[in-house]
Design a protein around this motif. Structure first.
Motif, PDB file in Angstrom:
ATOM      1  N   TRP A  16       8.648  40.085  92.624  1.00  0.00           N
ATOM      2  CA  TRP A  16       9.120  38.230  92.372  1.00  0.00           C
ATOM      3  C   TRP A  16       9.247  38.284  93.842  1.00  0.00           C
ATOM      4  CZ3 TRP A  16      12.607  34.624  92.985  1.00  0.00           C
ATOM      5  CH2 TRP A  16      12.173  33.664  91.870  1.00  0.00           C
ATOM      6  N   GLU A  69      14.460  37.553  84.584  1.00  0.00           N
ATOM      7  CA  GLU A  69      13.636  36.158  83.821  1.00  0.00           C
ATOM      8  C   GLU A  69      14.286  34.552  83.524  1.00  0.00           C
ATOM      9  OE1 GLU A  69      14.791  37.307  79.782  1.00  0.00           O
ATOM     10  OE2 GLU A  69      13.187  38.400  79.626  1.00  0.00           O
ATOM     11  N   ALA A  70      14.977  34.477  84.486  1.00  0.00           N
ATOM     12  CA  ALA A  70      15.889  33.461  85.159  1.00  0.00           C
ATOM     13  C   ALA A  70      14.979  32.867  86.431  1.00  0.00           C
ATOM     14  CB  ALA A  70      17.467  33.871  85.347  1.00  0.00           C
ATOM     15  N   GLN A 118      11.480  34.067  87.124  1.00  0.00           N
ATOM     16  CA  GLN A 118      10.916  33.821  86.708  1.00  0.00           C
ATOM     17  C   GLN A 118      10.005  32.252  86.081  1.00  0.00           C
ATOM     18  OE1 GLN A 118       9.997  37.235  84.239  1.00  0.00           O
ATOM     19  NE2 GLN A 118       8.651  38.308  86.645  1.00  0.00           N
ATOM     20  N   THR A 119      11.266  31.727  85.137  1.00  0.00           N
ATOM     21  CA  THR A 119      11.286  30.821  83.678  1.00  0.00           C
ATOM     22  C   THR A 119      11.976  29.493  85.022  1.00  0.00           C
ATOM     23  OG1 THR A 119      13.576  30.955  82.869  1.00  0.00           O
ATOM     24  CG2 THR A 119      11.306  32.013  82.464  1.00  0.00           C
ATOM     25  N   GLY A 120      13.213  29.534  86.089  1.00  0.00           N
ATOM     26  CA  GLY A 120      14.004  28.750  86.352  1.00  0.00           C
ATOM     27  C   GLY A 120      15.036  28.464  85.109  1.00  0.00           C
ATOM     28  N   SER A 121      15.523  29.253  84.256  1.00  0.00           N
ATOM     29  CA  SER A 121      16.272  29.115  82.959  1.00  0.00           C
ATOM     30  C   SER A 121      17.505  29.262  83.966  1.00  0.00           C
ATOM     31  CB  SER A 121      16.033  29.307  82.143  1.00  0.00           C
ATOM     32  OG  SER A 121      16.085  30.742  82.501  1.00  0.00           O
ATOM     33  N   ARG A 132      17.139  28.412  92.275  1.00  0.00           N
ATOM     34  CA  ARG A 132      15.585  28.026  92.994  1.00  0.00           C
ATOM     35  C   ARG A 132      15.288  27.912  94.312  1.00  0.00           C
ATOM     36  NH1 ARG A 132      17.900  23.993  96.840  1.00  0.00           N
ATOM     37  NH2 ARG A 132      20.057  23.744  96.362  1.00  0.00           N
TER      38      ARG A 132
END
Length: 203
Positions: free
Chosen positions: A13, A166-167, A169-172, A185
Motif C-alpha cells: 500500500w 484499514e484506516a 485504505q478507507t480514509g477512516s 490523507r
C-alpha cells in the motif's frame, strides 16, 4: 492474519500510494542484535521481532517527517532506536527511585519493561508493554508534555498495523491517545514524494 503478511500488505500500500513513506523503510535488522536488544530484562514480544525481521525502522532519512505513517506522526524505530529508548527508560526509572519519585514516574512516565518502538518529533513515544503485571505485547502511548501516561492504544503491534492499514485504505479515522481523531490523507508536495499525514479532528 499473521503480522508478516500484514506488513507485506502494508508495504504494498505504501509503495502504491505513499512512496515518500515507503522509501523510508529500512531493510531487515540483524537478528542477533534484535534478539539481544532487551539485554535479558524481559522476553521480547514476537511482534517486535517480526517487525525488525522485516524492517529495521522506518526513518531512513533523519528528518522529523520521515516515515511517520502511524498516528500521531510516529516513525517506527529499529534496533538502535529501541535500544537507546529502553536505556532512557531504565535511566529514568533509576533516577526516580534514587530521588524518591518512583510512585509518580514508574508505570506512568517510564518503566524498564516498556520497550519504545516509535518516537515522534515532539518526544511522544509508543512502547510495547513487557511488564509481568501489564498486558504483555500491548502498545501504549506516552507523552508527559501533554499528560499522556501509558495510555493503551492497541492490543499488540499486529493490531496496530491492521488498524492503521484499514484506516489508510478507507480514509477512516483512528482515535488518538489524547482524545482527538486522526484522519489520514496523502500529501503531495511539489518538492517531495507523496506521503501520509494525519489530520486531527476534535469533538
Amino acid at each position: 492474519m499473521q503480522l508478516r503478511s500484514i506488513l507485506a500488505d502494508f508495504d504494498v500500500w505504501l509503495a502504491a500510494h505513499a512512496p515518500g513513506d515507503h522509501r523510508q523503510l529500512m531493510p531487515p535488522a540483524d537478528p542477533t542484535r534484535a534478539a539481544a536488544l532487551a539485554a535479558g530484562r524481559f522476553r521480547i514480544h514476537e511482534d517486535v521481532l517480526t517487525w525488525l525481521s522485516v524492517h529495521d525502522g522506518s526513518q531512513r532519512d533523519p528528518v522529523p517527517a520521515a516515515g511517520a505513517f502511524i498516528p500521531r506522526d510516529f516513525p517506527l524505530l529499529g534496533v538502535t532506536g529501541m535500544s537507546q529508548g529502553l536505556a532512557g527508560m531504565v535511566e529514568e526509572v533509576e533516577r526516580a527511585v534514587e530521588e524518591g519519585d518512583e510512585e509518580f514516574i514508574v508505570g506512568l512516565e517510564a518503566d524498564e519493561r516498556w520497550l519504545p518502538v516509535a518516537m515522534n518529533h515532539t518526544g511522544g513515544q509508543l512502547v510495547v508493554d513487557h511488564r509481568p503485571d501489564g498486558e504483555y505485547g500491548a502498545v501504549l502511548e506516552l507523552d508527559p508534555s501533554i499528560g499522556l501516561n501509558g495510555v493503551k492504544r492497541w492490543d499488540s503491534m499486529s493490531h496496530m498495523f491492521i488498524s492503521v492499514l484499514e484506516a489508510l485504505q478507507t480514509g477512516s479515522a483512528l482515535m488518538t491517545g489524547s482524545g482527538p481523531k486522526a484522519v489520514p490523507r496523502i500529501e503531495e508536495p511539489a518538492d517531495a514524494l507523496p506521503h501520509v499525514v494525519w489530520d486531527l479532528h476534535f469533538g
